[in-house]
Design a protein around this motif. Structure first.
Motif, mmCIF file in Angstrom:
data_model
loop_
_atom_site.group_PDB
_atom_site.id
_atom_site.type_symbol
_atom_site.label_atom_id
_atom_site.label_comp_id
_atom_site.label_asym_id
_atom_site.label_seq_id
_atom_site.Cartn_x
_atom_site.Cartn_y
_atom_site.Cartn_z
ATOM 1 N N VAL B 86 0.853 -1.204 0.000
ATOM 2 C CA VAL B 86 0.000 0.000 0.000
ATOM 3 C C VAL B 86 0.886 1.251 0.000
ATOM 4 O O VAL B 86 0.669 2.190 -0.778
ATOM 5 N N ASP B 87 1.920 1.233 0.844
ATOM 6 C CA ASP B 87 2.848 2.381 0.892
ATOM 7 C C ASP B 87 3.532 2.600 -0.458
ATOM 8 O O ASP B 87 3.651 3.733 -0.929
ATOM 9 N N ASP B 88 3.995 1.495 -1.061
ATOM 10 C CA ASP B 88 4.638 1.590 -2.379
ATOM 11 C C ASP B 88 3.680 2.210 -3.391
ATOM 12 O O ASP B 88 4.046 3.070 -4.190
ATOM 13 N N ALA B 89 2.435 1.720 -3.354
ATOM 14 C CA ALA B 89 1.436 2.192 -4.317
ATOM 15 C C ALA B 89 1.193 3.683 -4.151
ATOM 16 O O ALA B 89 1.172 4.433 -5.137
ATOM 17 N N ILE B 90 1.042 4.120 -2.898
ATOM 18 C CA ILE B 90 0.807 5.552 -2.643
ATOM 19 C C ILE B 90 2.016 6.364 -3.140
ATOM 20 O O ILE B 90 1.867 7.412 -3.765
ATOM 21 N N GLY B 91 3.205 5.837 -2.890
ATOM 22 C CA GLY B 91 4.432 6.499 -3.349
ATOM 23 C C GLY B 91 4.464 6.649 -4.861
ATOM 24 O O GLY B 91 4.863 7.691 -5.393
ATOM 25 N N LEU B 92 4.028 5.608 -5.560
ATOM 26 C CA LEU B 92 4.036 5.650 -7.026
ATOM 27 C C LEU B 92 2.950 6.579 -7.565
ATOM 28 O O LEU B 92 3.129 7.234 -8.586
ATOM 29 N N CYS B 93 1.819 6.643 -6.864
ATOM 30 C CA CYS B 93 0.768 7.603 -7.251
ATOM 31 C C CYS B 93 1.340 9.018 -7.148
ATOM 32 O O CYS B 93 1.131 9.854 -8.035
#
Lengths: 126, 333
Positions: B86-93
């Motif tokens: 989830v953290d990775d995804a938010i970072g990529l967003c």
């Protein structure tokens, strides 16, 4: 052992493996494999097909109609919801199989392709 | 000398026999996965179990998954792995400035792309859903993830890429030095082919509606090659095509002039996210993004018949389709 003997042994090994390899590939046409939920249920030598024919594969909750012609194969009809498998069209080679996700059915060419090892962008449902 | 050579040859032949090509294939994450690798061990069950484990956490349809619970109630406890994802995804967003947004899921669903019941939503429905599309409102506090009322997320845009990273790592740890993973068209390569040549990865031609001719072939080793295109999930209404890649800023299918975006790089997770984001950004923004970042390479196909590539792809990409014009992105800003 003498060097000569070694040469003979090596030569024999090479000749035998050459013959075996040739025997494995000799006369073998493109073979399509119909795989239902991980199990190969049909193997069809596409190059040996003279007259076209169709058959149905009954899957969990539905069917796929498979059409076979000389050198090619496709899913011509299916009662799956998205019909991505029918849209694929003919398969005659290559490394991208026909996939019917809802019915867990795959049609692929065994040892099919030397052009590509895989294709990027096969799509979400395939 | 001769004896030594022959003995060496013998050993090589024997080694070749011990490590043979193994294939793991299964249906997971709403796709067909095929993993080919060279090993003396059959690792199929291990690979499949790991995929199912990740799927159980991030599936949007499995009622037991953390993502499902989050989407139902606005709050869910994730595993460490899921929480990191989830953290990775938010970072990529954030990195893509919202060109990819994991909270666009309710809009994708409204269009029917998740169910196959396609329709064009009313403008006011899209406007209402857009108000709840903003990855910045997702909070992750000690593996407890919360989203505002009405927001839902889908980690699908990085899920398969991440899974590819995990599987490739597993295989490497098992001593595999040659392999190719095909997770529903997301390709990841391990080493080179057993004969020492590079893996040949076809890039799917975006305009072909039947069959799977490749637009070109990329020579690949130890990397991810991930393509986003509008061709697989789409519908037509009144002569217009609507595809499943939604621009999170408009709520409508992305019409950026790009019809296929391939991203090549070390991390499958990043490539997966960027392939969606670049598709939404369009050529100019994508080129600027690449010039600032440089951690990846790309192959973009535009709707006016050009294939735009980054400079280092040039020597290992062969364009098959003569209909397209090959262009190399200018290195300078």
């Amino acid at each position: 052992m003498k060097t000569k003997t070694w040469i003979i042994v090596t030569a024999v090994i090479f000749v035998v493996s050459g013959v075996l390899t040739a025997a494995m590939f000799w006369g073998r046409g493109r073979t399509a494999e119909v795989v239902l939920d991980g199990r190969v249920i049909e193997r069809i030598d596409l190059d040996a097909v003279k007259e076209g024919y169709s058959f149905d594969v009954k899957c969990d909750g539905g069917y796929n109609r498979i059409r076979v012609e000389h050198g090619r194969i496709c899913i011509s009809d299916s009662d799956c919801p998205d019909c991505v498998c029918v849209r694929y069209g003919w398969l005659s080679g290559g490394s991208v199989p026909i996939v019917c996700m809802p019915h867990k059915l795959v049609i692929r060419i065994a040892d099919g392709d030397d052009e590509t090892d895989a294709v990027s962008g096969r799509g979400q449902h395939g | 000398m001769f004896k030594k050579t022959v003995t060496l040859l013998f050993c090589l032949i024997m080694c070749g026999c011990a490590a043979r090509e193994q294939t793991a294939e299964f249906f997971a994450m709403d796709t067909y996965m095929q993993i080919r690798y060279h090993s003396d061990k059959d690792l199929s069950d291990k690979l499949e179990d790991r995929v199912r484990q990740i799927e159980r956490e991030i599936s949007v349809t499995d009622t037991g998954s953390a993502v499902y619970k989050l989407n139902e109630s606005g709050r869910a406890v994730f595993s460490h792995e899921g929480s990191a994802l989830v953290d990775d995804a938010i970072g990529l967003c954030a990195k893509t400035e919202g060109a990819m947004d994991i909270s666009v899921y309710p809009i994708v669903r409204e269009w029917g792309f998740t169910t196959g019941e396609y329709h064009i939503p009313d403008d006011d429905v899209i406007a209402r859903l857009l108000e709840r599309t903003d990855y910045r409102l997702i909070k992750n506090d000690g593996d407890i993830v919360t989203v505002p009322d009405g927001m839902m997320i889908d980690l699908g845009c990085i899920g398969k890429g991440y899974t590819g990273d995990v599987l490739a790592e597993m295989l490497r740890e098992e001593g595999v030095r040659s392999g190719i993973l095909d997770l529903g068209g997301n390709i990841q390569t391990i080493g080179k082919k057993p004969d020492g040549s590079m893996w040949r990865v076809g890039i799917r031609s975006p305009l072909v509606t039947s069959g799977y001719d490749s637009l070109g072939v990329l020579m690949s080793s130890d990397e991810a090659v991930i393509t986003s295109g509008g061709y697989e999930r789409f519908f037509e209404e009144n002569g217009k095509v609507y595809w499943h890649i939604i621009d999170p800023s408009t709520g409508y299918p992305a019409k950026s002039g790009i019809i296929s975006a391939t991203v090549i790089g070390g991390s499958g997770e990043v490539c997966d996210a960027l392939s969606t984001a670049l598709f939404v950004m369009g050529e100019e923004r994508a080129a600027d993004f690449w010039r600032d970042d440089r951690s990846f390479d790309m192959i973009l196909v535009t709707d006016d018949g050009r294939v735009v590539i980054t400079p280092s792809v040039k020597d290992r990409f062969t364009l098959n389709d003569g209909e397209y014009l090959l262009q190399v992105i200018d290195d300078e800003n």
